[in-house]
Design a protein around this motif. Sequence first.
Motif, PDB file in Angstrom:
ATOM      1  N   PRO A 149       0.830  -1.216   0.000  1.00  0.00           N
ATOM      2  CA  PRO A 149       0.000   0.000   0.000  1.00  0.00           C
ATOM      3  C   PRO A 149       0.861   1.262   0.000  1.00  0.00           C
ATOM      4  O   PRO A 149       1.913   1.324   0.643  1.00  0.00           O
ATOM      5  CB  PRO A 149      -0.797  -0.132   1.308  1.00  0.00           C
ATOM      6  N   GLY A 150       0.392   2.253  -0.749  1.00  0.00           N
ATOM      7  CA  GLY A 150       1.140   3.494  -0.857  1.00  0.00           C
ATOM      8  C   GLY A 150       2.249   3.452  -1.876  1.00  0.00           C
ATOM      9  O   GLY A 150       3.135   4.307  -1.859  1.00  0.00           O
ATOM     10  N   SER A 151       2.223   2.455  -2.780  1.00  0.00           N
ATOM     11  CA  SER A 151       3.286   2.340  -3.781  1.00  0.00           C
ATOM     12  C   SER A 151       3.301   3.517  -4.741  1.00  0.00           C
ATOM     13  O   SER A 151       4.360   3.924  -5.222  1.00  0.00           O
ATOM     14  CB  SER A 151       3.118   1.037  -4.575  1.00  0.00           C
ATOM     15  N   PHE A 152       2.110   4.071  -5.039  1.00  0.00           N
ATOM     16  CA  PHE A 152       2.006   5.166  -5.998  1.00  0.00           C
ATOM     17  C   PHE A 152       1.237   6.327  -5.363  1.00  0.00           C
ATOM     18  O   PHE A 152       0.260   6.114  -4.653  1.00  0.00           O
ATOM     19  CB  PHE A 152       1.263   4.711  -7.264  1.00  0.00           C
ATOM     20  N   ILE A 153       1.695   7.528  -5.631  1.00  0.00           N
ATOM     21  CA  ILE A 153       0.980   8.714  -5.163  1.00  0.00           C
ATOM     22  C   ILE A 153       0.705   9.613  -6.365  1.00  0.00           C
ATOM     23  O   ILE A 153       1.272   9.429  -7.442  1.00  0.00           O
ATOM     24  CB  ILE A 153       1.776   9.500  -4.096  1.00  0.00           C
ATOM     25  N   ILE A 183       1.384  10.415 -11.949  1.00  0.00           N
ATOM     26  CA  ILE A 183       1.439   9.337 -10.958  1.00  0.00           C
ATOM     27  C   ILE A 183       2.909   9.035 -10.678  1.00  0.00           C
ATOM     28  O   ILE A 183       3.704   8.845 -11.605  1.00  0.00           O
ATOM     29  CB  ILE A 183       0.734   8.064 -11.457  1.00  0.00           C
ATOM     30  N   VAL A 184       3.253   8.962  -9.402  1.00  0.00           N
ATOM     31  CA  VAL A 184       4.667   8.809  -9.023  1.00  0.00           C
ATOM     32  C   VAL A 184       4.850   7.553  -8.180  1.00  0.00           C
ATOM     33  O   VAL A 184       4.155   7.376  -7.166  1.00  0.00           O
ATOM     34  CB  VAL A 184       5.156  10.040  -8.229  1.00  0.00           C
ATOM     35  N   PRO A 185       5.770   6.655  -8.560  1.00  0.00           N
ATOM     36  CA  PRO A 185       6.086   5.508  -7.708  1.00  0.00           C
ATOM     37  C   PRO A 185       6.987   5.957  -6.562  1.00  0.00           C
ATOM     38  O   PRO A 185       8.002   6.629  -6.793  1.00  0.00           O
ATOM     39  CB  PRO A 185       6.818   4.553  -8.655  1.00  0.00           C
ATOM     40  N   VAL A 186       6.642   5.592  -5.342  1.00  0.00           N
ATOM     41  CA  VAL A 186       7.414   6.061  -4.195  1.00  0.00           C
ATOM     42  C   VAL A 186       8.031   4.920  -3.391  1.00  0.00           C
ATOM     43  O   VAL A 186       8.941   5.161  -2.599  1.00  0.00           O
ATOM     44  CB  VAL A 186       6.551   6.942  -3.263  1.00  0.00           C
ATOM     45  N   GLN A 187       7.561   3.704  -3.580  1.00  0.00           N
ATOM     46  CA  GLN A 187       8.156   2.571  -2.886  1.00  0.00           C
ATOM     47  C   GLN A 187       9.082   1.804  -3.822  1.00  0.00           C
ATOM     48  O   GLN A 187       8.924   1.847  -5.051  1.00  0.00           O
ATOM     49  CB  GLN A 187       7.066   1.652  -2.325  1.00  0.00           C
TER      50      GLN A 187
END
Length: 226
Positions: A149-153, A183-187
Amino acid sequence: MTWLRWLVTARRHPSAWLLLVQLGGVLLYPVMESTAGGRALFGAFGILVLALALWVVNRSPLRLWFALALGVPSVVLSLLAAITDNNVLYTLAHLLESALYFYTAGSLMAYMLQDHEVSSDELFAAGATFTLLAWAFAFAFSVCQQWYPGSFIAAVNPEQPRTWMELLFLSFSLLSGVGLSDIVPVQAQARALVMLEQFAGVMYIALVVSRLIGLTTLKMGMRKSG
């Protein structure tokens, strides 16, 4: 006789039908996401895509059975998930659908690279393969954000999971190399998938599309010289 001629033409270009349906899905998905029965309609649309994918890869019994082993359970799970609203079933369905789309894209690339002739169906296959890869990675992104969860913001509702249309938009942006997605990958896991898609997009253009263009240009040059 006109309908018979039309049927023969349609059978010669299965890749064109798959491409047409995939592009139609781009226009239908926003409508499906905004309705109460959208998920059920999404599952029904998946059945149509499955049938076309099986038609495209039906070049040997082994390929057909392998595609069936991936596609049929994914559609069943999608329909069950739509009925029960179970996210676990959705995740399993998307995992199988991702594998099916990757497999179908690989089959189409093998089809395009098997000889030195470029048919009209192979040109349609080039477009269909691109959309298949975009869908395959979008499904992989969906699985990723379920597992992590929270992979993309994004700028809009950053704390919420990204919708299917947002993930598909990200996938098309990455595969084409335009870099226009918000869309940005954060993990780390999401960024790994993004890097793999960027690599796949570059290699697809460099190896498959450039080859088709080169063979088509060579064929046209030989016709003019002849």
